[in-house]
Design a protein around this motif. Structure first.
Motif, short mmCIF file in Angstrom:
data_model
loop_
_atom_site.label_atom_id
_atom_site.label_comp_id
_atom_site.label_asym_id
_atom_site.label_seq_id
_atom_site.Cartn_x
_atom_site.Cartn_y
_atom_site.Cartn_z
N MET A 146 0.89 -0.67 -0.28
CA MET A 146 -0.34 -0.30 -0.51
C MET A 146 1.04 1.35 0.06
N LYS A 147 1.95 1.24 0.39
CA LYS A 147 2.88 2.27 1.06
C LYS A 147 4.05 2.38 0.09
N ASP A 148 4.05 0.77 -0.47
CA ASP A 148 5.81 1.01 -0.88
C ASP A 148 6.82 1.38 -0.79
N ARG A 149 6.73 0.87 1.08
CA ARG A 149 8.04 1.42 2.13
C ARG A 149 8.62 -0.49 2.63
N PRO A 150 9.75 0.14 2.62
CA PRO A 150 10.90 -0.98 2.96
C PRO A 150 9.95 -1.85 3.97
N ILE A 151 10.01 -3.60 4.11
CA ILE A 151 8.66 -4.23 5.31
C ILE A 151 9.76 -4.10 6.16
N GLY A 152 10.80 -3.82 6.56
CA GLY A 152 11.85 -3.59 7.50
C GLY A 152 11.09 -2.65 8.93
N HIS A 193 17.19 -17.62 4.22
CA HIS A 193 16.69 -16.71 3.37
C HIS A 193 17.01 -15.33 2.62
N THR A 194 15.95 -14.49 3.24
CA THR A 194 16.10 -13.23 2.93
C THR A 194 15.24 -12.19 3.65
N ARG A 195 15.90 -11.25 4.55
CA ARG A 195 14.12 -10.41 4.76
C ARG A 195 14.34 -8.81 3.99
N HIS A 196 15.44 -9.32 2.42
CA HIS A 196 14.69 -7.94 1.70
C HIS A 196 13.03 -8.34 1.01
N GLU A 197 12.92 -7.10 1.18
CA GLU A 197 11.53 -7.05 0.61
C GLU A 197 11.36 -7.62 -1.05
N LYS A 198 12.50 -6.63 -1.65
CA LYS A 198 11.86 -6.46 -3.12
C LYS A 198 13.74 -7.56 -3.87
N LEU A 199 13.57 -8.36 -4.64
CA LEU A 199 14.52 -8.90 -5.30
C LEU A 199 14.60 -8.70 -6.74
N VAL A 268 19.89 -10.47 -6.60
CA VAL A 268 20.70 -10.22 -5.75
C VAL A 268 19.44 -8.89 -5.08
N GLN A 269 20.23 -8.22 -3.55
CA GLN A 269 19.18 -7.45 -2.79
C GLN A 269 18.57 -5.94 -3.62
N THR A 270 17.37 -5.82 -3.85
CA THR A 270 16.92 -4.84 -4.64
C THR A 270 16.79 -3.60 -3.40
N THR A 271 17.50 -2.55 -3.56
CA THR A 271 17.39 -1.85 -2.47
C THR A 271 15.99 -0.89 -2.39
N GLY A 272 15.85 -0.36 -3.62
CA GLY A 272 15.13 1.13 -4.96
C GLY A 272 14.47 0.30 -5.85
N ILE A 273 13.60 1.30 -6.08
CA ILE A 273 13.05 0.57 -7.42
C ILE A 273 12.80 2.63 -8.19
N PHE A 274 12.96 2.61 -9.30
CA PHE A 274 11.31 3.85 -10.20
C PHE A 274 11.26 3.52 -10.54
N GLY A 275 10.05 3.88 -10.95
CA GLY A 275 9.45 3.80 -11.62
C GLY A 275 8.03 2.70 -11.29
#
Length: 282
Positions: A146-152, A193-199, A268-275
């Motif tokens: 909903m907010k497109d913020r990191p899950i952490g 596993h991984t805690r990163h939200e986007k990969l 790989v970990q994705t720290t941020g996206i645009f678009g």
């Protein structure tokens, strides 16, 4: 496919056993708290037992807390993911009732560390096989969409509240030991596993068209296909590049394995996206 699903269920059950062992043999008697909804259920149990004289088990409270979350997950996250998460919660509740609560060691540091390691293993292997332990995982995923913020951020808020309340109601040291448990749990989950939200997945394959079709048949994600060539073999291939959430990693792995077992995939970990990034699969 049936064999894979049976194996998936068995892995989820094993994760539930590890979560129950972590709580009943290490954390509960030491008054050290786990992360997420498990920690909330644990803390509520302590408060009700110690201050209100109401004997309620951690397993029952964990199950009740997850009922509205399961409904939310069914509507917003995905039916398959929610079903396996519900299985995890249900059997964690069962094992919490079956395994006796006892203290294996009086050393609170040993309890905090081993409880965190075993609990982290339970959560990690459950995530690795395409499910979750329910609770905050599902809530954070919905909020993140909903907010497109990191899950952490959402894990940090709830876990900070658990630590603060534990420190206020009980010994301040318990809050510090809880922090130690949360740190150990997170490190173990990251290792498994991984805690990163986007990969970002980069897939080198000689069956690009078949793989694109299979991925689009199971997942609502965009794919960029680039020409590639093996430097050693000089064979022409394609590289598929796509951004996914961590919850889709299990499905992607099995799609690739079925279509092109010889494909090389780099995650790989994705720290941020645009678009544009689709947040709702409905």
């Amino acid at each position: 496919m049936f064999t894979v699903e049976i194996k998936r269920i068995l892995i989820v059950l094993f994760g539930a056993v590890l979560n129950a062992v972590s709580l009943n043999l290490f954390l509960i008697e030491a008054n050290v708290y786990a992360s997420g909804f498990t920690g909330v259920a644990q803390l509520l149990t302590s408060i009700l037992n110690d201050f209100a004289g109401i004997p309620v088990s951690t397993g029952i409270l964990l199950f009740l807390l997850n009922i509205p979350v399961a409904i939310l997950g069914w509507l917003k996250v995905g039916k398959g993911f929610t079903v396996y998460s519900a299985i995890s919660v249900a059997f964690t509740t069962l094992f919490l009732e079956l395994i006796p609560v006892q203290q294996l060691s009086e050393d609170i540091i040993l309890n905090a560390v081993f409880g965190g390691v075993i609990g982290g293993m339970g959560v990690g292997i459950t995530l690795k096989w395409g499910a979750s332990t329910g609770g905050l995982d599902i809530v954070a995923m919905v909020l993140s969409r909903m907010k497109d913020r990191p899950i952490g951020i959402y894990f940090l808020i709830l876990n900070s509240a658990i630590i603060a309340i534990a420190g206020l109601l009980y010994e301040p040291e318990n809050a510090l030991y809880t922090l130690l448990t949360l740190y150990v749990t997170t490190r173990v989950i990251d290792a498994i596993h991984t805690r990163h939200e986007k990969l970002t997945a980069m897939i080198i394959t000689s069956k690009a068209a078949d793989l694109e079709k299979a991925i689009h048949g199971h997942m609502v994600r965009g794919i960029t296909t680039l020409p590639a060539r093996g430097a050693f073999t000089q064979q022409d291939k394609n590289m598929l590049v796509m951004v996914i959430t961590r919850y889709e990693l299990y499905d992607l792995q099995h799609i690739i394995q079925e279509v092109d077992p010889q494909a090389f995939t780099n995650i790989v970990q994705t720290t941020g996206i645009f678009g544009f990034f689709r947040k709702d699969d409905q």
